[in-house]
Write an enzyme that holds these catalytic residues in place. Structure first.
Site, PDB file in Angstrom:
ATOM      1  N   ARG A  57      -5.540  12.315  -2.975  1.00 44.33           N
ATOM      2  CA  ARG A  57      -5.216  11.031  -3.267  1.00 44.33           C
ATOM      3  C   ARG A  57      -5.181  10.675  -4.692  1.00 44.33           C
ATOM      4  NH1 ARG A  57      -4.864  12.283   1.441  1.00 44.33           N
ATOM      5  NH2 ARG A  57      -5.349  11.157   3.250  1.00 44.33           N
ATOM      6  N   SER A 105       0.896  -1.103   0.022  1.00 45.34           N
ATOM      7  CA  SER A 105       0.119   0.020  -0.043  1.00 45.34           C
ATOM      8  C   SER A 105       0.887   1.266  -0.071  1.00 45.34           C
ATOM      9  CB  SER A 105      -0.854  -0.030   1.253  1.00 45.34           C
ATOM     10  OG  SER A 105      -1.312   1.308   1.360  1.00 45.34           O
ATOM     11  N   LYS A 121       1.935  -3.677   6.691  1.00 43.85           N
ATOM     12  CA  LYS A 121       2.486  -3.611   5.207  1.00 43.85           C
ATOM     13  C   LYS A 121       3.814  -3.339   5.381  1.00 43.85           C
ATOM     14  CE  LYS A 121      -1.458  -4.551   3.509  1.00 43.85           C
ATOM     15  NZ  LYS A 121      -1.624  -5.636   2.950  1.00 43.85           N
ATOM     16  N   TYR A 134      -2.536  -1.227  10.996  1.00 39.99           N
ATOM     17  CA  TYR A 134      -2.511  -1.898   9.752  1.00 39.99           C
ATOM     18  C   TYR A 134      -1.277  -1.470   8.657  1.00 39.99           C
ATOM     19  CZ  TYR A 134      -3.980  -2.077   4.779  1.00 39.99           C
ATOM     20  OH  TYR A 134      -3.901  -2.448   3.432  1.00 39.99           O
ATOM     21  N   ASP A 154      -4.589  11.361   8.920  1.00 36.47           N
ATOM     22  CA  ASP A 154      -4.703  11.580   7.430  1.00 36.47           C
ATOM     23  C   ASP A 154      -3.481  12.295   7.204  1.00 36.47           C
ATOM     24  OD1 ASP A 154      -7.073  10.288   6.724  1.00 36.47           O
ATOM     25  OD2 ASP A 154      -8.398  12.027   6.245  1.00 36.47           O
TER      26      ASP A 154
HETATM   27  P1  NAD Z   1     -11.059  -7.344   1.092  1.00 41.79           P
HETATM   28  O1  NAD Z   1     -11.242  -7.552   2.760  1.00 41.79           O
HETATM   29  O2  NAD Z   1     -12.365  -7.143   0.367  1.00 41.79           O
HETATM   30  O3  NAD Z   1     -10.337  -8.911   0.646  1.00 41.79           O
HETATM   31  C1  NAD Z   1      -9.535  -9.414   1.541  1.00 41.79           C
HETATM   32  C2  NAD Z   1      -9.855 -11.074   1.635  1.00 41.79           C
HETATM   33  O4  NAD Z   1      -9.303 -11.978   2.360  1.00 41.79           O
HETATM   34  C3  NAD Z   1     -11.418 -11.179   2.050  1.00 41.79           C
HETATM   35  O5  NAD Z   1     -12.122 -11.716   1.226  1.00 41.79           O
HETATM   36  C4  NAD Z   1     -11.188 -11.913   3.393  1.00 41.79           C
HETATM   37  O6  NAD Z   1     -12.220 -12.903   3.741  1.00 41.79           O
HETATM   38  C5  NAD Z   1      -9.953 -12.756   2.946  1.00 41.79           C
HETATM   39  N1  NAD Z   1      -9.218 -12.882   4.214  1.00 41.79           N
HETATM   40  C6  NAD Z   1      -8.724 -12.154   5.177  1.00 41.79           C
HETATM   41  N2  NAD Z   1      -7.917 -12.795   6.360  1.00 41.79           N
HETATM   42  C7  NAD Z   1      -7.876 -14.203   5.678  1.00 41.79           C
HETATM   43  C8  NAD Z   1      -7.420 -15.328   6.122  1.00 41.79           C
HETATM   44  N3  NAD Z   1      -6.705 -15.322   7.191  1.00 41.79           N
HETATM   45  N4  NAD Z   1      -7.419 -16.529   5.366  1.00 41.79           N
HETATM   46  C9  NAD Z   1      -8.096 -16.406   4.172  1.00 41.79           C
HETATM   47  N5  NAD Z   1      -8.833 -15.404   3.927  1.00 41.79           N
HETATM   48  C10 NAD Z   1      -8.662 -14.115   4.443  1.00 41.79           C
HETATM   49  O7  NAD Z   1      -9.736  -6.463   0.909  1.00 41.79           O
HETATM   50  P2  NAD Z   1      -9.378  -5.763  -0.501  1.00 41.79           P
HETATM   51  O8  NAD Z   1      -9.660  -4.404  -0.494  1.00 41.79           O
HETATM   52  O9  NAD Z   1      -9.729  -6.611  -1.497  1.00 41.79           O
HETATM   53  O10 NAD Z   1      -7.553  -5.735  -0.333  1.00 41.79           O
HETATM   54  C11 NAD Z   1      -6.895  -6.729  -0.668  1.00 41.79           C
HETATM   55  C12 NAD Z   1      -5.536  -6.590  -0.073  1.00 41.79           C
HETATM   56  O11 NAD Z   1      -5.251  -5.258  -0.682  1.00 41.79           O
HETATM   57  C13 NAD Z   1      -5.404  -6.365   1.284  1.00 41.79           C
HETATM   58  O12 NAD Z   1      -4.057  -7.054   1.652  1.00 41.79           O
HETATM   59  C14 NAD Z   1      -5.359  -4.851   1.466  1.00 41.79           C
HETATM   60  O13 NAD Z   1      -4.424  -4.623   2.674  1.00 41.79           O
HETATM   61  C15 NAD Z   1      -4.498  -4.344   0.377  1.00 41.79           C
HETATM   62  N6  NAD Z   1      -4.890  -3.004   0.175  1.00 41.79           N
HETATM   63  C16 NAD Z   1      -6.127  -2.775   0.028  1.00 41.79           C
HETATM   64  C17 NAD Z   1      -6.328  -1.263  -0.366  1.00 41.79           C
HETATM   65  C18 NAD Z   1      -7.928  -0.741  -0.499  1.00 41.79           C
HETATM   66  O14 NAD Z   1      -8.168   0.443  -0.381  1.00 41.79           O
HETATM   67  N7  NAD Z   1      -8.739  -1.632  -0.887  1.00 41.79           N
HETATM   68  C19 NAD Z   1      -5.416  -0.445  -0.562  1.00 41.79           C
HETATM   69  C20 NAD Z   1      -4.000  -0.999  -0.441  1.00 41.79           C
HETATM   70  C21 NAD Z   1      -3.694  -2.258  -0.123  1.00 41.79           C
HETATM   71  C1  WQD Z   2      -9.477   9.449   1.045  1.00 43.64           C
HETATM   72  C2  WQD Z   2      -9.589  10.846   1.316  1.00 43.64           C
HETATM   73  C3  WQD Z   2      -9.904  11.414   3.529  1.00 43.64           C
HETATM   74  C4  WQD Z   2     -13.927   9.641   3.970  1.00 43.64           C
HETATM   75  C5  WQD Z   2      -7.105   4.484   3.304  1.00 43.64           C
HETATM   76  C6  WQD Z   2      -5.878   3.616   4.110  1.00 43.64           C
HETATM   77  C7  WQD Z   2      -5.076   3.267   3.234  1.00 43.64           C
HETATM   78  C8  WQD Z   2      -5.355   2.633   1.839  1.00 43.64           C
HETATM   79  C9  WQD Z   2      -6.782   2.990   1.348  1.00 43.64           C
HETATM   80  C10 WQD Z   2      -5.089   0.150   2.391  1.00 43.64           C
HETATM   81  C11 WQD Z   2      -9.098  11.475   2.626  1.00 43.64           C
HETATM   82  C12 WQD Z   2     -11.332  11.854   2.815  1.00 43.64           C
HETATM   83  C13 WQD Z   2     -13.060   9.911   3.660  1.00 43.64           C
HETATM   84  C14 WQD Z   2     -15.270  10.686   4.145  1.00 43.64           C
HETATM   85  C15 WQD Z   2     -13.710  12.351   3.596  1.00 43.64           C
HETATM   86  N1  WQD Z   2      -5.885   1.124   2.541  1.00 43.64           N
HETATM   87  N2  WQD Z   2     -12.638  11.326   3.250  1.00 43.64           N
HETATM   88  N3  WQD Z   2     -14.637  11.925   3.846  1.00 43.64           N
HETATM   89  O1  WQD Z   2      -7.395   7.428   3.780  1.00 43.64           O
HETATM   90  O2  WQD Z   2      -6.385   7.740   1.668  1.00 43.64           O
HETATM   91  O3  WQD Z   2      -6.579   5.529   2.444  1.00 43.64           O
HETATM   92  O4  WQD Z   2      -7.548   3.616   2.314  1.00 43.64           O
HETATM   93  O5  WQD Z   2      -3.949   0.053   2.421  1.00 43.64           O
HETATM   94  O6  WQD Z   2      -4.035   2.645   3.929  1.00 43.64           O
HETATM   95  O7  WQD Z   2      -5.639   4.547   5.080  1.00 43.64           O
HETATM   96  O8  WQD Z   2      -8.559   6.621   1.860  1.00 43.64           O
HETATM   97  O9  WQD Z   2     -10.941   6.679   1.121  1.00 43.64           O
HETATM   98  O10 WQD Z   2     -10.507   6.888   3.530  1.00 43.64           O
HETATM   99  O11 WQD Z   2      -9.875   8.880   2.131  1.00 43.64           O
HETATM  100  O12 WQD Z   2     -13.380  13.718   3.431  1.00 43.64           O
HETATM  101  O13 WQD Z   2     -16.284  10.197   4.474  1.00 43.64           O
HETATM  102  O14 WQD Z   2     -11.207  11.094   1.583  1.00 43.64           O
HETATM  103  O15 WQD Z   2     -10.032  12.337   4.642  1.00 43.64           O
HETATM  104  O16 WQD Z   2      -8.442  12.693   2.465  1.00 43.64           O
HETATM  105  P1  WQD Z   2      -7.170   6.952   2.504  1.00 43.64           P
HETATM  106  P2  WQD Z   2      -9.887   7.260   2.213  1.00 43.64           P
END
Ligand code: NAD
Ligand code: WQD
Length: 339
Positions: free
Chosen positions: A230, A123, A152, A148, A297
Site C-alpha cells: 500500500r 479514496s 465513494k 463503502y 484485499d
Molecule cells: P472519521 O470517522 O475519523 O471522521 C469522519 C467524521 O465525520 C467523524 O467525526 C464523524 O463523527 C463525522 N460524521 C459522519 N457522518 C456524519 C453526518 N451524517 N453528519 C455529521 N458528521 C458526520 O474518518 P476519517 O478517517 O477522518 O475520514 C474522513 C473522510 O476521508 C471520510 O469521508 C472517509 O471516507 C475518507 N477516507 C478516509 C480514509 C482513511 O483511511 N481514514 C481513506 C480514504 C478516504
Molecule cells: C493495509 C494492509 C491488509 C490489518 C482500507 C480501506 C480503504 C481505505 C483505507 C477508506 C492490507 C494488511 C491490515 C492487519 C494486516 N479507507 N493488514 N493485518 O485495506 O488498504 O484500506 O483503509 O477509503 O478503503 O479498504 O488498509 O490498513 O486495513 O490494510 O496484514 O491487522 O495491511 O491486509 O494489506 P486497506 P488497511
C-alpha cells in the site's frame, strides 16, 4: 479572512486539516454529529492553535438543518466534506447505513450550497486492483469491493454530473491512499472504534498491549516479501493537500469545475516493511504471525502523484519513520490521557 466549512472536522483527517487551515490563515467552521469522534478533539485543537474553532453538532443527513445552517452561514467560501461512515467491514454488514449517510449528507450539502468550492474525500479504493502501477487518476474505476467503496465511486459520479450543470460549483475530489500517523504534538490522531481493522492502529494497539499479536494477512502475494503493498501517507501531509485544494479552487485556476487528484507518496510498502519501520523508528518489538489473505484485499497499489505535484503544487514531506513515530506517540498519549 476566508471561512471554510469542514464537515467531519472532529474526525481523524478533519481535525488535522482544521489545524493546517488555521496555520494557512483560514477561518474554520466545523459541522460534525460526533457519531465517530469525540467533542474533546476541540480542546485538543485549541491546545495546538490557541483557539477553539466554531463548532456545530448536527447530522448532515437532516435536510432542514443543513438548509437553515446554509442560510445563516452566508460567509462560507468553501467546503471540505470529510463527514462519512468509513468502516469497510461494517458497510458489508449494514449497507443501507452507508448509502444513507454518505449520500444524504453529500446531497444535502450540494442542494444547500450550490455556488461553492467543494473538496471531496474520495479514496484509492475506487481503483480496485489497478491494471498498472503506479496508478494515475485516469485509470479505470473498478467494481467496488464493498458498499463503502461503492459510496465513494457513486459520490464521485454525483459530483461530476452535478458540476456539469452547475457552473458556480467547483469541485476537487481527492483520492487518498492509506492515511496513517498523527500530529507531531501527539495531541491529535486516529481514535479507532473497537478492534482496528486498519494496519497501523492495530500495530500501535498491539505494541501498547491492548491487542494480541498482529496477523499479517497473507505472505503469498506476488510482492518482494509476499505481503501486500500500500501507499501509506502521513495525515499531516494529507491535511496540507486540502489547504492546497482550497487555494486552487479560490484562485480560479482550475482547468474545469471538476478535478481529481491522487494523494499518496508514490511509494509502496509491504505489510512486513511497515512492521519493520515501526520497530526501527520506535525501538519497540512487535509480535506478529502470518495469517491467510483477508477477503476483499487487493495485492498492491500505490499512486502516481505527478498531477498533484505539478497541478496542485503539493507533495509529501514526511516519511515512514515519522508516520510510525507519531502514531506511536499518539497511542502512548491516549493511554495516559484516555478520551
Ligand atoms: P472519521 O470517522 O475519523 O471522521 C469522519 C467524521 O465525520 C467523524 O467525526 C464523524 O463523527 C463525522 N460524521 C459522519 N457522518 C456524519 C453526518 N451524517 N453528519 C455529521 N458528521 C458526520 O474518518 P476519517 O478517517 O477522518 O475520514 C474522513 C473522510 O476521508 C471520510 O469521508 C472517509 O471516507 C475518507 N477516507 C478516509 C480514509 C482513511 O483511511 N481514514 C481513506 C480514504 C478516504
Ligand atoms: C493495509 C494492509 C491488509 C490489518 C482500507 C480501506 C480503504 C481505505 C483505507 C477508506 C492490507 C494488511 C491490515 C492487519 C494486516 N479507507 N493488514 N493485518 O485495506 O488498504 O484500506 O483503509 O477509503 O478503503 O479498504 O488498509 O490498513 O486495513 O490494510 O496484514 O491487522 O495491511 O491486509 O494489506 P486497506 P488497511
Amino acid at each position: 479572512m476566508s471561512k471554510i466549512l469542514v464537515t467531519g472536522g472532529t474526525g481523524y483527517i478533519g481535525s488535522h486539516t482544521v489545524v493546517e487551515l488555521h496555520n494557512a490563515g483560514f477561518k474554520v467552521v466545523i459541522v460534525d454529529d460526533l457519531s465517530n469522534s469525540d467533542i474533546k478533539i476541540l480542546d485538543q485543537i485549541e491546545k495546538i492553535i490557541g483557539s477553539k474553532p466554531e463548532f456545530h453538532q448536527f447530522d448532515l443527513c437532516d435536510e432542514a438543518k443543513v438548509k437553515s445552517f446554509a442560510a445563516e452561514q452566508t460567509d462560507i467560501s468553501g467546503i471540505i466534506h470529510f463527514a462519512a461512515s468509513k468502516a469497510v467491514g461494517e458497510s458489508v454488514q449494514n449497507p443501507l447505513k452507508y448509502y444513507r449517510n454518505n449520500f444524504f449528507s453529500l446531497i444535502n450539502l450540494l442542494n444547500s450550497f450550490n455556488k461553492t468550492n467543494f473538496v471531496f474525500s474520495s479514496s484509492c479504493t475506487v481503483y480496485g486492483q489497478p491494471d498498472s502501477l503506479p496508478v494515475t487518476e485516469s485509470a479505470a474505476v473498478k467494481r467496488a469491493e464493498s458498499p463503502y467503496g461503492n459510496t465513494k465511486q457513486i459520490a464521485e459520479e454525483i459530483l461530476v454530473e452535478t458540476a456539469a450543470v452547475t457552473p458556480d460549483l467547483n469541485v476537487i475530489a481527492l483520492r487518498y491512499f492509506n492515511p496513517v500517523g498523527a500530529h507531531k504534538t501527539a495531541l491529535l490522531g486516529e481514535l479507532p472504534n473497537g478492534v482496528p481493522a486498519n494496519l497501523v492502529p492495530f500495530i500501535t494497539q498491539s505494541a501498547i498491549g491492548k491487542r494480541g499479536p498482529i496477523v499479517v494477512h497473507g505472505n503469498d502475494y506476488n510482492t518482494p516479501d509476499g505481503s501486500a503493498i500500500r501507499d501509506y501517507i502521513h495525515v499531516v501531509d494529507l491535511a496540507k493537500a486540502h489547504v492546497a485544494a482550497v487555494k486552487r479552487l479560490a484562485s480560479g485556476e482550475a482547468e474545469s469545475n471538476y478535478e481529481v487528484f491522487n494523494l499518496g507518496t508514490g511509494k509502496g510498502s509491504t505489510v512486513l516493511e511497515i512492521i519493520n519501520a515501526f520497530e526501527s523508528s520506535t525501538g519497540e518489538k512487535l509480535n506478529y504471525q502470518i495469517g491467510p489473505r483477508r477477503e476483499g484485499d487487493i495485492e498492491q497499489i500505490y499512486g502516481d502523484v505527478t498531477k498533484s505535484k505539478e497541478v496542485l503544487k503539493w507533495q509529501t514531506e514526511l516519511d515512514l519513520n515519522e508516520m510510525m513515530r507519531s502514531a506511536w506517540e499518539w497511542e502512548k498519549y491516549i493511554k495516559a490521557n484516555p478520551f
